[in-house]
Every structure is written in C-alpha cells, then in structure tokens.
Design an enzyme around this catalytic site. Structure first.
Site, PDB file in Angstrom:
ATOM      1  N   CYS A   2       6.733  -8.886  12.945  1.00  0.00           N
ATOM      2  CA  CYS A   2       6.361  -9.442  14.244  1.00  0.00           C
ATOM      3  C   CYS A   2       5.184  -8.507  14.884  1.00  0.00           C
ATOM      4  O   CYS A   2       5.233  -7.229  14.353  1.00  0.00           O
ATOM      5  CB  CYS A   2       7.551  -9.252  15.082  1.00  0.00           C
ATOM      6  SG  CYS A   2       8.913 -10.313  14.558  1.00  0.00           S
ATOM      7  N   ARG A  27      -0.285  -8.874   9.454  1.00  0.00           N
ATOM      8  CA  ARG A  27       0.999  -8.307   9.111  1.00  0.00           C
ATOM      9  C   ARG A  27       1.951  -9.453   8.720  1.00  0.00           C
ATOM     10  O   ARG A  27       3.139  -9.454   8.316  1.00  0.00           O
ATOM     11  CB  ARG A  27       1.684  -7.757  10.424  1.00  0.00           C
ATOM     12  CG  ARG A  27       0.977  -6.666  11.048  1.00  0.00           C
ATOM     13  CD  ARG A  27       1.259  -6.159  12.322  1.00  0.00           C
ATOM     14  NE  ARG A  27       2.781  -5.977  12.334  1.00  0.00           N
ATOM     15  CZ  ARG A  27       3.107  -4.557  12.231  1.00  0.00           C
ATOM     16  NH1 ARG A  27       2.347  -3.549  12.452  1.00  0.00           N
ATOM     17  NH2 ARG A  27       4.435  -4.424  12.616  1.00  0.00           N
ATOM     18  N   TRP A  74       7.716 -13.289  12.998  1.00  0.00           N
ATOM     19  CA  TRP A  74       8.333 -13.451  11.825  1.00  0.00           C
ATOM     20  C   TRP A  74       9.682 -13.795  11.675  1.00  0.00           C
ATOM     21  O   TRP A  74      10.567 -12.607  12.105  1.00  0.00           O
ATOM     22  CB  TRP A  74       7.765 -12.176  10.679  1.00  0.00           C
ATOM     23  CG  TRP A  74       8.114 -12.502   9.422  1.00  0.00           C
ATOM     24  CD1 TRP A  74       7.192 -12.833   8.461  1.00  0.00           C
ATOM     25  CD2 TRP A  74       8.908 -11.810   8.620  1.00  0.00           C
ATOM     26  NE1 TRP A  74       7.348 -12.995   7.182  1.00  0.00           N
ATOM     27  CE2 TRP A  74       8.495 -12.292   7.284  1.00  0.00           C
ATOM     28  CE3 TRP A  74      10.112 -11.359   8.815  1.00  0.00           C
ATOM     29  CZ2 TRP A  74       9.418 -11.891   6.098  1.00  0.00           C
ATOM     30  CZ3 TRP A  74      10.880 -10.938   7.682  1.00  0.00           C
ATOM     31  CH2 TRP A  74      10.768 -11.217   6.395  1.00  0.00           C
ATOM     32  N   ASN A 100      10.317  -6.748  18.661  1.00  0.00           N
ATOM     33  CA  ASN A 100      10.229  -6.767  17.422  1.00  0.00           C
ATOM     34  C   ASN A 100      11.458  -5.936  16.833  1.00  0.00           C
ATOM     35  O   ASN A 100      11.801  -4.941  17.603  1.00  0.00           O
ATOM     36  CB  ASN A 100       8.994  -5.810  17.215  1.00  0.00           C
ATOM     37  CG  ASN A 100       7.760  -6.473  17.044  1.00  0.00           C
ATOM     38  OD1 ASN A 100       7.611  -7.770  17.511  1.00  0.00           O
ATOM     39  ND2 ASN A 100       6.479  -5.778  16.763  1.00  0.00           N
ATOM     40  N   GLY A 101      11.899  -6.373  15.726  1.00  0.00           N
ATOM     41  CA  GLY A 101      13.375  -5.701  15.135  1.00  0.00           C
ATOM     42  C   GLY A 101      14.259  -6.692  15.213  1.00  0.00           C
ATOM     43  O   GLY A 101      14.327  -7.830  15.465  1.00  0.00           O
ATOM     44  N   GLU A 483       2.849  -3.570 -11.362  1.00  0.00           N
ATOM     45  CA  GLU A 483       2.105  -3.801 -10.214  1.00  0.00           C
ATOM     46  C   GLU A 483       1.034  -4.760 -10.421  1.00  0.00           C
ATOM     47  O   GLU A 483       1.044  -5.737  -9.366  1.00  0.00           O
ATOM     48  CB  GLU A 483       1.327  -2.401  -9.854  1.00  0.00           C
ATOM     49  CG  GLU A 483       0.360  -2.447  -9.046  1.00  0.00           C
ATOM     50  CD  GLU A 483       0.771  -2.985  -7.480  1.00  0.00           C
ATOM     51  OE1 GLU A 483       1.852  -2.863  -7.296  1.00  0.00           O
ATOM     52  OE2 GLU A 483      -0.061  -3.081  -6.675  1.00  0.00           O
ATOM     53  N   LYS A 487       1.190  -8.172  -7.938  1.00  0.00           N
ATOM     54  CA  LYS A 487       0.076  -8.628  -7.208  1.00  0.00           C
ATOM     55  C   LYS A 487      -0.077 -10.175  -7.616  1.00  0.00           C
ATOM     56  O   LYS A 487      -0.528 -10.993  -6.663  1.00  0.00           O
ATOM     57  CB  LYS A 487      -1.219  -8.120  -7.883  1.00  0.00           C
ATOM     58  CG  LYS A 487      -1.520  -6.735  -7.453  1.00  0.00           C
ATOM     59  CD  LYS A 487      -1.700  -6.536  -5.969  1.00  0.00           C
ATOM     60  CE  LYS A 487      -0.719  -6.439  -5.024  1.00  0.00           C
ATOM     61  NZ  LYS A 487       0.054  -4.950  -5.041  1.00  0.00           N
ATOM     62  N   GLU A 490       2.720 -12.319  -5.762  1.00  0.00           N
ATOM     63  CA  GLU A 490       2.493 -12.197  -4.032  1.00  0.00           C
ATOM     64  C   GLU A 490       1.625 -13.342  -3.724  1.00  0.00           C
ATOM     65  O   GLU A 490       1.774 -13.895  -2.811  1.00  0.00           O
ATOM     66  CB  GLU A 490       2.116 -10.929  -3.755  1.00  0.00           C
ATOM     67  CG  GLU A 490       3.090  -9.923  -3.653  1.00  0.00           C
ATOM     68  CD  GLU A 490       2.379  -8.704  -3.241  1.00  0.00           C
ATOM     69  OE1 GLU A 490       3.056  -8.062  -2.223  1.00  0.00           O
ATOM     70  OE2 GLU A 490       1.610  -7.936  -3.645  1.00  0.00           O
ATOM     71  N   HIS A 506      12.853  -7.088 -27.064  1.00  0.00           N
ATOM     72  CA  HIS A 506      14.290  -7.412 -26.802  1.00  0.00           C
ATOM     73  C   HIS A 506      14.629  -8.099 -25.928  1.00  0.00           C
ATOM     74  O   HIS A 506      15.651  -8.419 -25.174  1.00  0.00           O
ATOM     75  CB  HIS A 506      14.792  -5.949 -26.356  1.00  0.00           C
ATOM     76  CG  HIS A 506      14.502  -4.525 -27.221  1.00  0.00           C
ATOM     77  ND1 HIS A 506      15.375  -4.398 -28.310  1.00  0.00           N
ATOM     78  CD2 HIS A 506      13.897  -3.736 -27.424  1.00  0.00           C
ATOM     79  CE1 HIS A 506      15.005  -3.489 -29.172  1.00  0.00           C
ATOM     80  NE2 HIS A 506      13.886  -3.013 -28.320  1.00  0.00           N
ATOM     81  N   LYS A 605       2.988  -7.663   6.178  1.00  0.00           N
ATOM     82  CA  LYS A 605       2.293  -6.349   5.841  1.00  0.00           C
ATOM     83  C   LYS A 605       3.263  -5.273   6.065  1.00  0.00           C
ATOM     84  O   LYS A 605       3.346  -4.282   5.238  1.00  0.00           O
ATOM     85  CB  LYS A 605       1.203  -6.270   6.299  1.00  0.00           C
ATOM     86  CG  LYS A 605       0.028  -4.938   6.231  1.00  0.00           C
ATOM     87  CD  LYS A 605      -0.530  -5.165   4.811  1.00  0.00           C
ATOM     88  CE  LYS A 605      -1.154  -3.736   4.249  1.00  0.00           C
ATOM     89  NZ  LYS A 605      -1.084  -3.894   2.863  1.00  0.00           N
TER      90      LYS A 605
HETATM   91  C1  F6R Z   1       2.772  -5.294  -2.404  1.00  0.00           C
HETATM   92  C2  F6R Z   1       2.907  -4.864  -0.803  1.00  0.00           C
HETATM   93  C3  F6R Z   1       4.353  -4.302  -0.546  1.00  0.00           C
HETATM   94  C4  F6R Z   1       4.633  -3.026  -0.159  1.00  0.00           C
HETATM   95  C5  F6R Z   1       6.043  -2.718   0.582  1.00  0.00           C
HETATM   96  C6  F6R Z   1       6.215  -1.201   0.971  1.00  0.00           C
HETATM   97  O1  F6R Z   1       1.579  -5.591  -2.341  1.00  0.00           O
HETATM   98  O2  F6R Z   1       2.257  -4.399  -0.233  1.00  0.00           O
HETATM   99  O3  F6R Z   1       5.289  -4.361  -1.785  1.00  0.00           O
HETATM  100  O4  F6R Z   1       4.107  -2.155  -0.982  1.00  0.00           O
HETATM  101  O5  F6R Z   1       6.468  -3.665   1.308  1.00  0.00           O
HETATM  102  O6  F6R Z   1       5.305  -1.189   1.948  1.00  0.00           O
HETATM  103  P1  F6R Z   1       4.775   0.425   2.708  1.00  0.00           P
HETATM  104  O7  F6R Z   1       4.073   0.843   1.520  1.00  0.00           O
HETATM  105  O8  F6R Z   1       3.928  -0.054   3.893  1.00  0.00           O
HETATM  106  O9  F6R Z   1       5.960   1.105   2.684  1.00  0.00           O
END
Ligand code: F6R
Length: 610
Positions: A2, A27, A74, A100-101, A483, A487, A490, A506, A605
């Site tokens: 949010c 976000r 959100w 928010n929250g 990672e 990517k 996502e 395995h 985000k």
């Molecule tokens: C993946 C991504 C998320 C963040 C995770 C932690 O591309 O961006 O997996 O890495 O939500 O977020 P931060 O780093 O802001 O604590």
C-alpha cells in the site's frame, strides 16, 4: 504494498496526490482512492486497477480542493474492489482514513462497534479506524486526540492519514511498523509512505518513528508519541535527483536498473576502498568494528533476493573472515527458539529497509543482545534507523519490483565487510590489495556483460513458451542459481527452480527431457570440471542447456545449446558478474510474453506485512 500520499496547502491537491501515487506504483497495488476537503465540502473517489483509472474517474469532477489524502491498496483483508479500497469513512462521511499495515485485533473491535449500531460497508481491517475515531469525537475529543486514543486501542501495524470535515485545516498522521514521512514545502506540506512520492516537491523531509503521531498543517506540524509525550522532530535534507526515479528513456524500470549496474556498483564501493592498506573503510560501522571482528558467529538474515545475497555473503565470510557464518530467513527466525548470544552479530540485508519480516527478526535479535547491523539501500528506512550500525548500498532508487541493481550492490557491500574483517584477522596486505584491485575492475566488466544484451534477447526468443526451468550452480554460484530462478518466476510466471548442480542427480534429473531447459552457471573455477559432468548428464537426456561461462572457455561451446560468456574475476566477486545475464534473460523472456515486468502480478516492492 500500500502507498500513502497526502497534501495540504493552497494548490489543487488532486494532481499532486495522483502524481505521488504514480511514483509509488512500483510498490505493487490493486486499487486506489482519494478523498478531499475544502471548507465543509468533501469527496471520495475510488477505483479498482491502476492510478490512471482513478485519474480518468476524476476527470469530470470539479476538483477545487486543497487538502487531500490518496492511497494505493494491496489487498490483505477483502478482495480488491472499490468498497474495500481506501479511504474509508465513518457513517456520516465526515472522517476519512487511509491506512497501511494490518490491524490484528480488528475483529473484536468490529464486533463491538457493530453491537453499538455501526454498519460496516467493507471487508477490511482498516474500516474500524474511522468508526473508532468517530466514537471518540462524539465524546468531545479533538480529531488529533480521537486518532491518538483509537490507535491506542489497535494492535498491529499502521501508517495512517486522517482528515475530517469538522477540522478542515489539518491532516493527522501516525506510524507504527509502516513507513511515513512528511515533506515540508513553503506554505504546503506533503505526506507519503515513501520519500519517492514527494521528492519532486521538496527535499526537506521528516521521518516518523514507531508510535509517533502528528498534527500537520500547511505551514507547521506538531508531533507527540501516541502515549502523549511531546517530541521534537529533526528535518533532514534528502538529496535525490528526480531523474533518478524516472525511466530515463528505457521501456521499463527493470532494464534501466539492470543497465545502471556499472554505476550503481561503483557507487557502492566509492570512497570505501583503501588500496594502500588493502582494506575497506565503512564509516557507518564506526565504533562497532571491533565487536564485529570479535564476533563468535555472524548471522546473515533477510528475505527473497536479499536472502540470496546473504548466501553469497556466507561463502565470502567463511572463506576470508573465517568466522562461523549462518544464513537465516528473517521470516522464520521468530517462529522457533533461535540460540542467540551477545557475542553474535546479525547483519540484516534489505533493499527497502521496510520488510516487515526482517524488522521483526531484527527486534528479536536485539532483544537477545546480539549486535545488529543493517545493509540497506533506502536511506533513512526503518531497518537503517533501528540497527546499531550499518552500511548503505547506495545503488540509487530501485523502482522495478524485481530486485536487480540492489542485489549486486548488496554483494559489493558484503565483499567490503568481508575485506574489513578479513584484514583485521588473517588476510595479508597483499591478498587484501588483490581483492581491491579485482573489485575496482568490476564496473568495467559489468559494462562488457551488458553489451551481450542483444545476444541474450535472441536466446530468450527460444524460451518464451517454456513451462519450467532449472538453474544449477555450485559454490558461490549456487545462490546465483537461486536468484536467477527467482527472477524468472517473478516476472515471467514460468516455474523455475535453483539447485546446487551436484544435487541434480539426487532428484531433479528425473525432470530432464527436451522440454526442460537447464541453465548452468559454469565459470572456470575449482568446481568447473564437476559442473561440466553435470552438463553432460543433462545433454545425455536431451535437455536444452544454456551456460553462463568464462570468456576464455572454448571447450563449453560444443557441449551446450547456448553460451553466454562473462569476464572472470576472483571467486568471491563472480556472483556479481554471473547474476547479470540471468537478470537480462528473465527480463527479455517476460517482455516477449507481453507481461508487466515492473509490476508483476501479486508482488509488492516493499513487503510491509508479515
Ligand atoms: C525479488 C525481490 C524480493 C525482495 C524481498 C526482500 O526480486 O525483490 O524477493 O528481495 O521482498 O525485500 P527487501 O530487500 O526490501 O527487504
């Protein structure tokens, strides 16, 4: 997650709020809304979907309002629809609230208010707030006191902004566990959950801490704790250029941020490398270096991509600092009985510095007496403020939801911390100088990798219809495999898994056939020959192989279907280089599938709920 934007001044507030909300779009959200005040008239408009749809709805309205609050939601409680979108209001629509929250005890409050005759229109936890506030106002309280009393009744987290038709010259804001800032202009004040939303208007920022509440006017504000103690807030000058948060000619923030990496990586190490002494200088750790170096154990903790950076950090610290190192999912830490001692050091890594799971784990580590350090990208964020000391990554604002440049900068900072500890313990001056020389060459090497963008785009064309992917790597490149898979998942919604390459036999090898592409991260390092054997195993089962390999490796070309060659460096820095082709590959596959790479479905985000 949010977003909150508010304005109080002389100008028309709607365009300012809409522009601010757009800056928070990255976000992730599913609906938006805005409410305004002018004298004793008010309005509220909501829409499902993008802020541009809210903007369309507002087009035919007279918008002569100079106080307003806007929100992007959100969904957590109740589906994304107009009724559940914020602002929420009390029965006679005199009080408007954005929140928010999560209000954890909303159910008993709602039940009690219903018994008192209040009718709820939404399914949200947030709607209890305007009704609670209304109840206190009816007992004769001012808006400020009514909000303060209401917040003392709720459990959970909040960043809130409240306006009332009966006190039309102010906005009340408060914070607990969800970020909230003020931007001070001349005769106007801005409110936001993220400094990005108001940096176009002012650089004079006030950050609120948990349990603080403020009465905000167009030309002043008064702050207290929610337990009624008066506080003075510091005004901080935030230096951020507007073009840092625009797309700068690229189609998406994600590709802009991938392409910015030579610079962001350079910025992460700028002024921090002491070649003559073969070590790093990290001002943010001043006063804590000794305790860090004497730690019996280092625990790296984070979520998502930042957690993958922790895994790389574990390899670095164990190889060079020789301190036992562990990696913890921040989201899991509080839900077991972690053995934490005062001679442990926790390092929390977070791009946003606002991730609720990481903040909660951090509180736990502090409670148990460990030294708590932070590696954050967002300056002034909650993790940065609440840690004992820390290091900023200085990657610049990361807007694309999928983390790219923040990740490589986290790896740089981990390398700097490793170097700092290692030189105070066992690593020689010559070895320290060698690491620095290699670090200095990284930005140029990244530039070279980015020139492979067209080649990677062509490779991506072949995998748009893939349903699954395997990512395999060993040692330092195992976290890179995780990672790379994250990517792709996502932003392209293709199922992908990362594995240590040797684990393939395995289990995952059962999946290999001509429809299962496997990406091997196979630079020429000590495990190269073993990874080549794993590649052979996949090829023997007709699997398609993409290899990320070393520039001077001419053997691998005949073995695999596609090869992306990257320059070499020392092992500890290799993940910075090998992760970049995987970012580009995920990006191009997602774009070719016609997906919204900057705001993938269901993702946020900054994950400010646990
Ligand atoms: C993946 C991504 C998320 C963040 C995770 C932690 O591309 O961006 O997996 O890495 O939500 O977020 P931060 O780093 O802001 O604590």
């Amino acid at each position: 997650m949010c977003g909150i934007v508010g304005y109080i001044g002389e100008k028309k507030c709607a365009p300012i709020i809409l522009e601010g909300l757009k800056r928070l779009e990255y976000r992730g959200y599913d609906s938006a809304g805005i409410s305004f005040l002018n004298g004793n008239s008010s309005g509220v408009v909501k829409s499902v979907g993008k802020v541009s749809m809210l903007e369309e709805k507002l087009e035919n309205q007279s918008l002569d309002y100079s106080i307003g609050i806007g929100h992007t939601r959100w969904a957590t409680h109740g589906v994304p629809n107009e009724v559940n979108a914020h602002p929420h209001f009390n029965t006679d629509k005199s009080i408007y609230v954005i929140h928010n929250g999560i209000i954890e005890n909303y159910q008993p409050i709602r039940k009690r208010l219903k018994a008192e005759g209040v009718e709820f229109v939404s399914d949200t936890d947030s709607e209890v707030l305007p009704h609670l506030i209304d109840g206190f106002i009816k007992k004769g309280m001012s808006l400020f006191e009514a909000v303060r009393y209401s917040l003392n009744e709720v459990q959970g987290t909040y960043g809130v902004a409240v306006i009332s038709i009966n006190e039309p010259d102010k906005i009340i804001v408060a914070k607990k566990g969800s970020p909230l800032v003020l931007g001070l202009g001349v005769g106007e004040t801005f409110i936001a959950s993220d400094v990005n939303a108001l940096i176009a208007h002012t650089s004079r920022i006030v950050y609120f801490e948990d349990n603080e509440i403020a009465e905000v006017y167009k030309d002043r504000f008064y702050a207290k704790t929610i337990t009624d103690e008066k506080i003075e807030k510091e005004i901080i000058e935030v230096k951020m250029a507007l073009d840092e948060i625009d797309k700068g000619g690229y189609d998406h923030f994600m590709i802009k941020e991938i392409m910015e990496q030579p610079e962001s990586i350079f910025n992460s190490m700028r002024g921090r490398l002491l070649l003559g002494e073969g070590t790093a200088r990290l001002g943010g750790l001043d006063g804590f270096v000794e305790r860090l170096c004497d730690s019996k154990r280092i625990i790296l903790s984070a979520c998502g991509t930042s957690w993958h950076a922790c895994l790389v950090g574990e390899y670095m610290l164990e190889q060079f600092a020789e301190i036992p190192t562990e990696v913890e999912y921040a989201s899991e830490l509080r839900y077991r009985n972690p053995i934490i001692n005062p001679d442990d050091t926790f390092i929390f890594i977070s791009q946003s510095g606002e991730t609720a799971d990481s903040l909660a784990a951090m509180e736990e580590a502090k409670r148990r007496g460990a030294l708590v350090l932070g590696i954050c990208n967002v300056v002034g964020s909650s993790i940065a403020r609440k840690s004992d000391a820390g290091v900023y990554t200085h990657a610049g604002p990361e807007i694309g939801v999928a983390s790219t440049k923040a990740f490589t900068s986290q790896l740089v900072v981990l390398a700097l911390i490793t170097l700092l500890i290692a030189r105070r313990r066992k690593v020689s001056l010559v070895d320290g100088m060698n690491i620095i020389q290699e670090m200095k060459k990284i930005p140029q090497k990244v530039e070279k990798i980015l020139k492979l963008n067209d080649q990677i785009e062509k490779i991506a064309e072949n995998f748009v219809d893939a349903k699954n992917f395997l990512y395999l790597g060993r040692g330092y490149n195992f976290p890179v495999a995780l990672e790379g898979a994250l990517k792709l998942k996502e932003i392209s919604y293709i199922h992908a898994e990362g594995y240590p390459a040797a684990e393939m036999k395995h289990g995952p090898i059962a999946l290999i056939d001509e429809n299962m592409p496997a990406i091997f991260i196979a630079p020429k390092d000590s495990v190269y020959d073993k990874v080549i054997s794993n590649i052979e195993e996949v090829k023997a089962r007709n699997g398609k192989v993409i290899a990320i390999a070393s520039e001077q490796d001419d053997k691998i070309d005949d073995l695999v279907d596609y090869v992306i060659k990257v320059p070499d460096t020392i092992r500890m820095l290799m993940p910075i280089l090998t992760s970049i082709p995987l970012q580009l590959l995920a990006y191009h596959i997602a774009v070719k599938k016609g997906l919204n790479v900057d705001q993938p479905r269901n993702l946020a985000k900054s994950v400010t709920v646990e």
